[in-house]
Design an enzyme around this catalytic site. Structure first.
Site, PDB file in Angstrom:
ATOM      1  N   SER A 352       0.833  -1.198   0.000  1.00 49.37           N
ATOM      2  CA  SER A 352       0.000   0.000   0.000  1.00 49.37           C
ATOM      3  C   SER A 352       0.872   1.255   0.000  1.00 49.37           C
ATOM      4  O   SER A 352       1.640   1.459  -0.941  1.00 49.37           O
ATOM      5  CB  SER A 352      -0.954  -0.044   1.203  1.00 49.37           C
ATOM      6  OG  SER A 352      -1.927   0.956   1.113  1.00 49.37           O
ATOM      7  N   ASP A 409      -8.722  -5.114  -6.291  1.00 57.17           N
ATOM      8  CA  ASP A 409      -8.211  -4.106  -5.350  1.00 57.17           C
ATOM      9  C   ASP A 409      -8.290  -2.721  -5.995  1.00 57.17           C
ATOM     10  O   ASP A 409      -7.567  -2.415  -6.944  1.00 57.17           O
ATOM     11  CB  ASP A 409      -6.768  -4.436  -4.973  1.00 57.17           C
ATOM     12  CG  ASP A 409      -6.221  -3.515  -3.890  1.00 57.17           C
ATOM     13  OD1 ASP A 409      -6.985  -2.671  -3.382  1.00 57.17           O
ATOM     14  OD2 ASP A 409      -5.029  -3.641  -3.561  1.00 57.17           O
ATOM     15  N   HIS A 475      -7.676  -5.743  -0.469  1.00 56.05           N
ATOM     16  CA  HIS A 475      -6.431  -4.994  -0.292  1.00 56.05           C
ATOM     17  C   HIS A 475      -5.577  -5.523   0.852  1.00 56.05           C
ATOM     18  O   HIS A 475      -4.448  -5.079   1.041  1.00 56.05           O
ATOM     19  CB  HIS A 475      -6.748  -3.511  -0.047  1.00 56.05           C
ATOM     20  CG  HIS A 475      -5.551  -2.619  -0.031  1.00 56.05           C
ATOM     21  ND1 HIS A 475      -4.746  -2.431  -1.140  1.00 56.05           N
ATOM     22  CD2 HIS A 475      -5.001  -1.871   0.958  1.00 56.05           C
ATOM     23  CE1 HIS A 475      -3.763  -1.601  -0.842  1.00 56.05           C
ATOM     24  NE2 HIS A 475      -3.893  -1.250   0.420  1.00 56.05           N
TER      25      HIS A 475
END
Length: 543
Positions: A352, A409, A475
């Site tokens: 991320s 995602d 995610h």
């Protein structure tokens, strides 16, 4: 003395012949293989009134006769329509095979097969045994093969050509291993998110998944955004959420001779976690592109641009800690000097926000020193970071990037709009609109593009996750590692002999796991799905 032999005394001969006649006529009614003549069959009527039989004998024989009389089987018909073929073929009319076919036809199993096939396979003992192994807390991994002279290929020297689809088993193991380094960073931060003024002097204690590595330096990211002091006064217990500098990751180096020999070099790992504080979220929302500092003379102004918030977290100094960029460069130079003369590699991995920062780290390292070792970036669920100029800059510096992307995602499709990637770029090039692309790239503040080679997985390929799993699950880092561990190829189902345990996936994404497996997990008494304090409740990453 009485003689027994072929000759008998004369006074016993008449008795013996009478006995033989009675034995010859007697057959057991319980033996179906023997057929007694009708004149010799036993029935209550055959017993004369003057015989020596008692009433109990008569009753016993009557009951036995009723027992031996088998009534004909009832006529049952499953099919409401009569089978006309039975009358035509008398040989098969009463056969066991024909009756079985009629039964199966009446059940109409073809209609039920599609409904019960999946459940039957999942409930088979073989699958239950495998599920119990996957729900075991003991981690099992794919074997670590000797990379030897091919380590540069697995480190991206050829942009992982021929290794991604189908996925090479050695590369799969390396990708999962680097993802676990990021999990260690998450776990270390969530166990103690607050940071004291003296903490930066010593490396934080990190429980590394690979004991052949040792942590050499802690890394901190600082936000250029500040919140008013009264926020800390109102909620002093949440002061870590408003602190500008936060522990974001670490540097570790392989220190085991066996592992160095297996990998073919000494590996330096830089692991970076994802968004976890309020100020980091605020930096993520600063999505406008800004120019990167020039690293080479003659570089055109405004060519390479990256997101403002990512660059802020990377370059900003803290009150008592250096910036992330300074810390990484200083530690890598120190390790290069310490292990001078050895074959080294530098692996930057992040999830991320950490994936975005990993790209900036890779860009920085390739120009910070001469004779820089091979630099590769393994990013999980990373957002877009810069424009086409930044992508070209990374290619020119020979920074190898492997992006692990989940098709479900949404974080991988932000921020902003994108140009210069995928089908859109090809269509514009074929239309001779290269100048139009450059114009958009120069003037639009949200013209983003991705960097590197892509390894694409999909939540829908997992037999354990719901196909409509939410954004958090798609995610989640553990979900990523689960999908990579089960990935064979884009046109193949989930790997049946996947080794990764499902315990953490059930802990973090229980609502997104199919009910069939959560119910089975509840029935396994050896499994404890409590979090056991591994990750304290706090602001999560974007998942």
């Amino acid at each position: 003395m009485m003689l027994v032999g072929p000759k008998l005394p004369a006074h016993n001969l008449n008795q013996f012949q009478a006995g033989r006649a009675s034995f010859r006529n007697y057959t057991s009614p319980l033996n179906p293989s023997t057929r007694a003549p009708s004149s010799c069959s036993y029935s209550p009527a055959s017993i004369k009134p003057g015989s020596n039989s008692t009433k109990s004998t008569r009753l016993h024989l009557a009951n036995l006769d009723k027992l031996l009389q088998t009534p004909p089987p009832p006529q049952t018909q499953l099919d409401p329509q009569p089978d006309l073929q039975k009358d035509k073929d008398p040989n098969k009319n009463g056969s066991r095979e024909n009756r079985g076919r009629g039964l199966l036809g009446g059940l109409n199993l073809s209609r039920l097969w599609t409904q019960v096939k999946g459940a039957a396979e999942d409930m088979s003992p073989r699958h239950l045994k495998r599920l119990q192994r996957l729900l075991s807390k003991t981690g099992e991994y794919s074997p670590r093969n000797n990379l030897g002279t091919r380590w540069r290929e697995y480190h991206g020297s050829n942009n992982w050509a021929g290794l991604l689809d189908p996925l090479d088993e050695n590369l799969r193991r390396e990708v999962v291993r680097y993802g676990e380094f990021i999990q260690a960073a998450y776990q270390s931060f969530h166990s103690n998110p607050a940071m004291s003024a003296e903490e930066a002097r010593l490396p934080r204690n990190v429980a590394l998944p690979d004991r052949s590595y040792k942590v050499t330096k802690s890394l901190y990211a600082t936000s250029s955004i500040g919140l008013p002091d009264w926020v800390d006064e109102v909620r002093p217990d949440l002061s870590w959420m408003t602190q500008r500098s936060s522990w974001v990751g670490y540097v570790a180096v392989c220190d085991d001779k066996r592992e160095i020999a297996r990998m073919g070099r000494r590996d330096i790992v830089i692991a970076l976690r994802g968004t976890s504080t309020c100020l980091e979220w605020a930096e993520n929302l600063r999505a406008q592109l800004i120019q990167m500092p020039s690293t080479e003379q003659g570089q055109q102004e405004g060519q390479a641009k990256v997101e403002c918030g990512f660059l802020s977290l990377y370059k900003t100094r803290g009150a008592h800690v250096p910036s992330l960029a300074e810390s990484v460069v200083e530690e890598v130079k120190r390790l290069m000097e310490q292990y001078k003369g050895e074959t080294l590699s530098i692996t930057v991995t992040g999830h991320s926000l950490g994936a975005a920062l990993a790209l900036l780290v890779g860009d920085e390292l390739k120009t910070c020193a001469e004779n820089m070792p091979s630099v590769a970036v393994f990013s999980f669920g990373g957002p877009r970071v810069g424009n086409r100029g930044f992508t070209k800059r990374m290619d020119d510096k020979d920074v190898k990037v492997l992006r692990i992307v989940n098709s479900q995602d949404v974080i991988t499709r932000v921020p902003g709009i994108f140009v210069g990637e995928g089908v859109l770029e090809e269509k514009l090039k074929n239309a001779k609109a290269g100048g139009f692309i450059d114009m958009i790239d120069r003037n639009m503040p949200l013209a983003y593009t991705h960097v590197g080679t892509e390894l694409r997985v999909d939540t829908k390929m997992s037999p354990y996750l719901k196909p409509d799993a939410d954004v958090a699950c798609c995610h989640d880092l553990e979900a990523y590692l689960h999908l990579v561990d089960g990935f064979l190829a884009s046109n193949c189902p989930f790997r049946e002999n996947a080794k990764r345990s499902l315990v953490r996936l059930l802990q973090d994404q229980r609502s997104n796991v199919k009910k069939l497996y959560t119910s089975k997990a509840n029935n396994l008494t050896s499994l404890k799905l409590e979090r056991n304090g591994l990750m304290a409740s706090c602001l999560p990453s974007p998942s």
